[in-house]
Enzyme design. Structure first.
Site, PDB file in Angstrom:
ATOM      1  N   ARG A 312       0.832  -1.213   0.000  1.00 20.56           N
ATOM      2  CA  ARG A 312       0.000   0.000   0.000  1.00 20.56           C
ATOM      3  C   ARG A 312       0.866   1.263   0.000  1.00 20.56           C
ATOM      4  NH1 ARG A 312      -5.432   1.763   0.587  1.00 20.56           N
ATOM      5  NH2 ARG A 312      -6.236  -0.373   0.615  1.00 20.56           N
ATOM      6  N   GLU A 715      -9.617   6.093   7.039  1.00 22.10           N
ATOM      7  CA  GLU A 715      -8.183   6.347   6.963  1.00 22.10           C
ATOM      8  C   GLU A 715      -7.781   7.600   6.163  1.00 22.10           C
ATOM      9  OE1 GLU A 715      -7.953   2.230   5.496  1.00 22.10           O
ATOM     10  OE2 GLU A 715      -6.065   2.159   6.575  1.00 22.10           O
TER      11      GLU A 715
HETATM   12  N1  MTE Z   1     -11.987   5.869  14.410  1.00 22.60           N
HETATM   13  C1  MTE Z   1     -12.017   5.633  15.747  1.00 22.60           C
HETATM   14  N2  MTE Z   1     -12.720   6.446  16.532  1.00 22.60           N
HETATM   15  N3  MTE Z   1     -11.338   4.578  16.281  1.00 22.60           N
HETATM   16  C2  MTE Z   1     -10.589   3.730  15.508  1.00 22.60           C
HETATM   17  O1  MTE Z   1      -9.981   2.790  16.021  1.00 22.60           O
HETATM   18  N4  MTE Z   1      -9.808   3.176  13.229  1.00 22.60           N
HETATM   19  C3  MTE Z   1      -9.517   3.697  11.895  1.00 22.60           C
HETATM   20  C4  MTE Z   1     -10.739   4.389  11.306  1.00 22.60           C
HETATM   21  N5  MTE Z   1     -11.301   5.309  12.263  1.00 22.60           N
HETATM   22  C5  MTE Z   1     -10.529   3.972  14.100  1.00 22.60           C
HETATM   23  C6  MTE Z   1     -11.281   5.062  13.584  1.00 22.60           C
HETATM   24  C7  MTE Z   1      -9.088   2.667  10.938  1.00 22.60           C
HETATM   25  S1  MTE Z   1      -7.484   2.181  10.974  1.00 22.60           S
HETATM   26  C8  MTE Z   1      -9.936   2.140  10.004  1.00 22.60           C
HETATM   27  S2  MTE Z   1      -9.391   1.039   8.840  1.00 22.60           S
HETATM   28  C9  MTE Z   1     -11.359   2.490   9.967  1.00 22.60           C
HETATM   29  O2  MTE Z   1     -11.708   3.397  10.999  1.00 22.60           O
HETATM   30  C10 MTE Z   1     -12.180   1.212  10.125  1.00 22.60           C
HETATM   31  O3  MTE Z   1     -13.525   1.451  10.176  1.00 22.60           O
HETATM   32  P1  MTE Z   1     -14.438   1.711   8.876  1.00 22.60           P
HETATM   33  O4  MTE Z   1     -13.935   0.806   7.810  1.00 22.60           O
HETATM   34  O5  MTE Z   1     -15.779   1.364   9.354  1.00 22.60           O
HETATM   35  O6  MTE Z   1     -14.252   3.148   8.550  1.00 22.60           O
HETATM   36  N1  HPA Z   2      -5.803  -2.447   4.283  1.00 24.63           N
HETATM   37  C1  HPA Z   2      -6.011  -2.813   5.558  1.00 24.63           C
HETATM   38  N2  HPA Z   2      -5.875  -4.040   5.984  1.00 24.63           N
HETATM   39  C2  HPA Z   2      -5.508  -4.975   5.102  1.00 24.63           C
HETATM   40  C3  HPA Z   2      -5.280  -4.662   3.756  1.00 24.63           C
HETATM   41  C4  HPA Z   2      -5.435  -3.327   3.324  1.00 24.63           C
HETATM   42  O1  HPA Z   2      -5.240  -2.972   2.156  1.00 24.63           O
HETATM   43  N3  HPA Z   2      -4.930  -5.794   3.135  1.00 24.63           N
HETATM   44  C5  HPA Z   2      -4.930  -6.752   4.078  1.00 24.63           C
HETATM   45  N4  HPA Z   2      -5.283  -6.270   5.265  1.00 24.63           N
HETATM   46 MO1  MOS Z   3      -7.240   0.156   9.469  1.00 17.58          MO
HETATM   47  S1  MOS Z   3      -5.181   0.306   9.478  1.00 17.58           S
HETATM   48  O1  MOS Z   3      -7.166  -0.643   7.872  1.00 17.58           O
HETATM   49  O2  MOS Z   3      -7.426  -1.105  10.556  1.00 17.58           O
END
Ligand code: MTE
Ligand code: HPA
Ligand code: MOS
Length: 774
Positions: A312, A715
């Site tokens: 990534r 993210e």
């Molecule tokens: N927001 C909060 N409050 N707490 C979290 O741990 N994790 C982040 C993001 N926002 C996180 C957060 C990460 S790393 C990801 S991948 C996404 O939330 C995952 O949730 P979603 O796919 O439902 O957005």
């Molecule tokens: N993002 C987050 N988590 C993952 C991914 C990715 O692209 N691929 C495998 N685990």
């Molecule tokens: Mo988020 S780093 O893809 O859990």
């Protein structure tokens, strides 16, 4: 019709979060006979284990069990991708802090005291700690990923200007408020239920089954909520769940394992730190002609997710820019340090930050505003719109967004004001930077882009909602509930959001890659649509109308000017023996990637953002304050603008923290010396930009067919924080009175101070014709 979609609805647990009544694993009532588990961590960096003596630990009154890897009844390997990650050290410790043994006792203090009495005899081995050392010794976890278009070497050689350099980008601790924790309870027939703070219940289920030597159908994993995950609980919750499960199976008693903050910081992986090496050729306008880049991530001792993280990083090294001739290589460095893992952005931020830094260098070399160089290189809409992995970008809205942010942030005028301020202020210097974000949405591991949901309508019209998404504060539960409520035309008060459980929805992916709401929202929508279609037939008969004419809204079902309450239709369906339960499934369409050729369409779409950050630096101390930040972020048609605004603000601050104040520091023995908030500074409310203006893009639905045309948000906005770091670089240049400055990340006050001094020294030594650098 009152709609609940695209509305700023509060997080379903918000009142409980505020009141302190939201229950996390450690708040659950403790079951009868509970054992508390503590770990013995290695005090060697890399060593052969000659002997483990548990006798002193077992002799402590109240200690009920002590285990090493030899006591694992099934397969001890809990690696998520590539085998080779034993649940407890197996014959060798690979880093300082490696869990070697687990002790279970009646109470936690006793377990922790006993854990310190485990005696391990070691024979030390040589250790590799740094990325440089790993590259030199060719110590890699996995083969590299390479992307290549054209002939970068020739393009650089033929370019009017060339810059070559390297950059260190530090890691980041997740610092979730709730640390890693699991509670395992034995059930009948050797079954076990594990309550675990995890982003990935299905993987925890699989690995618990593996260490117990049983099948997946005898293990249930439940997660109601996490107190933050941020990627740290994508794979690395499993180890502690597995240890608790082994203790529970061995003793027949429930077992809880909760790390304390120091252990959590020492024994669990973090964001990968990176060493980037670049060579770039460009013209007078600052347009990149050739770009060669190596991105080396420190994976630590085990593969974990490092392969996908480095991938990534490579996928995001284009940042938002057209790179005609380009070679990008990603290296997965193996070191004797904790195994690094997923962290919000998943390598993307490190790749993007590198190229944003390179663009900044090009601008300084040419004596131009970095903004102009960014504009000159930005991906086009119909030309110059193919990424280095040959995905054509069809949804680029950055040019319009840039115009919008330039106007709303008053960038040009403030640039002049800041230059004027710096000219007359000897010891306080301001800096300003504006950076773009383009983030690819989808797991790059294509098969992970799937989700399931289970929707149950009871005959009183109330609904229970289950899906594979886990709640970590990001609001996936409320978003998916909004989708189901909207689809069934009922109020959110009719929907009970339940804990994520592997016995409700099987074989789920981690809630990660920002795709939680995209994937689970679509799966839940599919389930709700099935039920709605069945109910339409029932309601049609009740209303003397065609099923096709029936409308679901406002807790009622309507047709031909008549209406019946939704609850009556549900009751009638039950009486008529019509199923009121459905499972839904979703797999993201049209995505693919061939790692061997470096080509494909790994991402279903891109999410965009822009930020401008201003900083004020005290040149006597290197301390700084962020005086203003303007953020503009793209959530498509936001499912929930209140939640999304919180995500954008939080992610920006987390990104700012990563690149400025959060510094992980290992000593020459590979011991992490920053393992508590006393030595590791995360941003707090006081570190917010004093003038903080955050806007979501409006009126731009996602052209891709996502759930209600929304975009993932978890993210992407983290990378808005890059502008905070480059604003500091701008201020350092002003302070040193030089064009070229070096500023590695994190740009702590100490590093800012040193950077100013170094730039001054270097400038004195630099030839006047800087083109000599070519
Ligand atoms: N927001 C909060 N409050 N707490 C979290 O741990 N994790 C982040 C993001 N926002 C996180 C957060 C990460 S790393 C990801 S991948 C996404 O939330 C995952 O949730 P979603 O796919 O439902 O957005
Ligand atoms: N993002 C987050 N988590 C993952 C991914 C990715 O692209 N691929 C495998 N685990
Ligand atoms: Mo988020 S780093 O893809 O859990």
């Amino acid at each position: 019709m009152t709609s609940v979609i695209h509305k700023p609805i509060k997080h379903d647990s918000a009142p409980k979060h505020v009141a302190g009544s939201a229950r996390y694993i450690d708040d659950l009532p403790e079951p009868e006979g509970l054992l508390h588990v503590a770990l013995h961590l290695s005090d060697r960096t890399h060593a052969k284990i000659l002997n483990i003596d548990l006798s002193a630990a077992l002799a402590i009154p109240g200690v009920m069990a002590a285990i090493t890897v030899a006591d694992v009844p099934g397969d001890p390997d809990i690696a998520p991708v590539v085998r080779g990650e034993p649940v407890l050290a197996n014959g060798v410790v690979e880093f300082h802090g490696h869990p070697v043994a687990a002790i279970a006792a009646h109470d936690l203090p006793t377990a922790r005291r006993a854990a310190r009495l485990v005696r391990v005899t070691y024979e030390d081995l040589s250790a590799i700690l740094s990325i440089e050392d790993a590259i030199e010794k060719q110590s890699f976890l996995l083969p590299p990923l390479g992307l290549k278009r054209g002939d970068a070497t020739a393009a650089i050689a033929g370019a009017p200007h060339r810059l070559k350099g390297d950059l260190n980008i530090g890691g980041q601790d997740h610092f979730y408020l709730e640390g890693q924790v699991s509670l395992a309870e034995p059930r009948e027939d050797g079954d076990v239920i594990v309550r675990c703070s995890t982003q990935h219940p299905s993987e925890v289920q699989k690995l618990v089954a593996r260490v117990l030597g049983t099948s997946l159908n005898s293990v249930t994993v439940e997660c109601r909520r996490m107190g933050g995950g941020f990627g740290g609980k994508e794979t690395q919750a499993a180890q502690f769940a597995c240890i608790a499960a082994v203790i529970a199976a061995r003793t027949g008693r429930p077992a809880k394992l909760r790390l304390d903050r120091d252990e959590d910081m020492i024994a669990t992986g973090k964001r990968h730190d990176f060493l980037s090496r670049y060579d770039v050729g460009f013209d007078e306008q600052g347009r990149i002609l050739g770009y060669e880049l190596t991105l080396a991530g420190r994976g630590g001792w085990a593969a974990d997710l490092t392969g996908a993280v480095v991938d990534r990083a490579v996928f995001h090294a284009d940042s938002s820019y057209w790179l005609p001739d380009v070679t990008i290589t990603g290296l997965c460095c193996k070191t004797n340090t904790v195994s690094n893992t997923a962290f919000r952005g998943f390598g993307g931020p490190q790749g993007m930050a590198t190229t944003e830094y390179v663009i900044d260098e090009i601008a300084r070399f040419l004596g131009r505003d970095p903004l102009d160089i960014r504009r000159a290189n930005l991906y086009g809409k119909s030309a110059n719109n193919v990424t280095p992995y040959f995905q054509t970008i069809t949804d680029n809205i950055l040019p319009e967004m840039l115009d919008e942010l330039l106007a709303s942030s008053d960038y040009r005028r403030r640039r002049q004001e800041i230059d004027a301020f710096n000219a007359q202020s000897p010891h306080l210097k301001k800096g300003l930077a504006l950076t773009p974000v383009k983030f690819g949405i989808s797991f790059t591991t294509t098969f992970l882009n799937q989700a399931g949901a289970l929707v149950l309508v009871y005959e009183d019209g109330s609904v229970q909602l289950n899906h594979g998404g886990t709640e970590m504060g990001q609001g996936v539960y409320i978003k998916v509930a909004q989708v189901v409520a909207e689809t069934l035309g009922i109020g959110l008060d009719k929907i009970r959001i339940t804990a994520t459980r592997t016995d409700k929805v099987p074989n789920t992916s981690a809630t990660a890659a920002s795709a939680g709401a995209d994937l689970n929202g679509k799966a839940a929508e599919a389930a709700a649509l099935q039920i709605r279609d069945r109910l339409a037939v029932v309601a049609g008969a009740m209303l003397n109308a065609d099923a096709g004419q029936v409308v679901f809204a406002d807790d009622h079902v309507r047709a031909g000017g008549k209406s019946v309450p939704f609850a009556d239709v549900a009751h009638k369906a039950w009486m008529e023996r019509v199923s009121l339960a459905a499972s839904g499934f979703y797999a993201t369409p049209d995505i693919n990637f061939d790692r061997a050729t470096g080509r494909g369409r790994p991402f279903y779409y891109f999410a965009y953002g822009l930020s401008a950050t201003e900083v004020l630096v005290d040149c006597f101390t290197g301390e700084y304050r962020f005086t203003r930040a303007d953020l503009l972020h793209d959530c498509g048609s936001s499912l929930n603008p209140a939640i999304d605004l919180g995500q954008v603000e939080g992610a920006y601050i987390q990104g700012l923290g990563w690149l400025t104040m959060e510094e992980l520091w290992w000593d020459d023995k590979g011991r992490l010396r920053t393992h508590a908030p006393s030595t590791y500074k995360i941003p707090t409310a006081r570190d917010l930009p004093e003038d903080f203006r955050v806007q979501l893009v409006s009126g731009r639905a996602n052209p891709a067919n996502t759930v209600f045309r929304s975009k993932a948000v978890g993210e992407p906005p983290l990378m808005l924080g890059i502008s905070a770091w480059l604003a500091l670089k701008d201020a350092v240049a002003a302070a040193a009175g030089t064009r070229m400055v070096r500023l590695d990340a994190p740009a702590t006050p100490e590093r800012v101070l040193l950077a100013i001094a170094a730039a001054k020294r270097q400038d004195a030594a630099m030839p006047t014709d800087m083109a000599a650098a070519k």
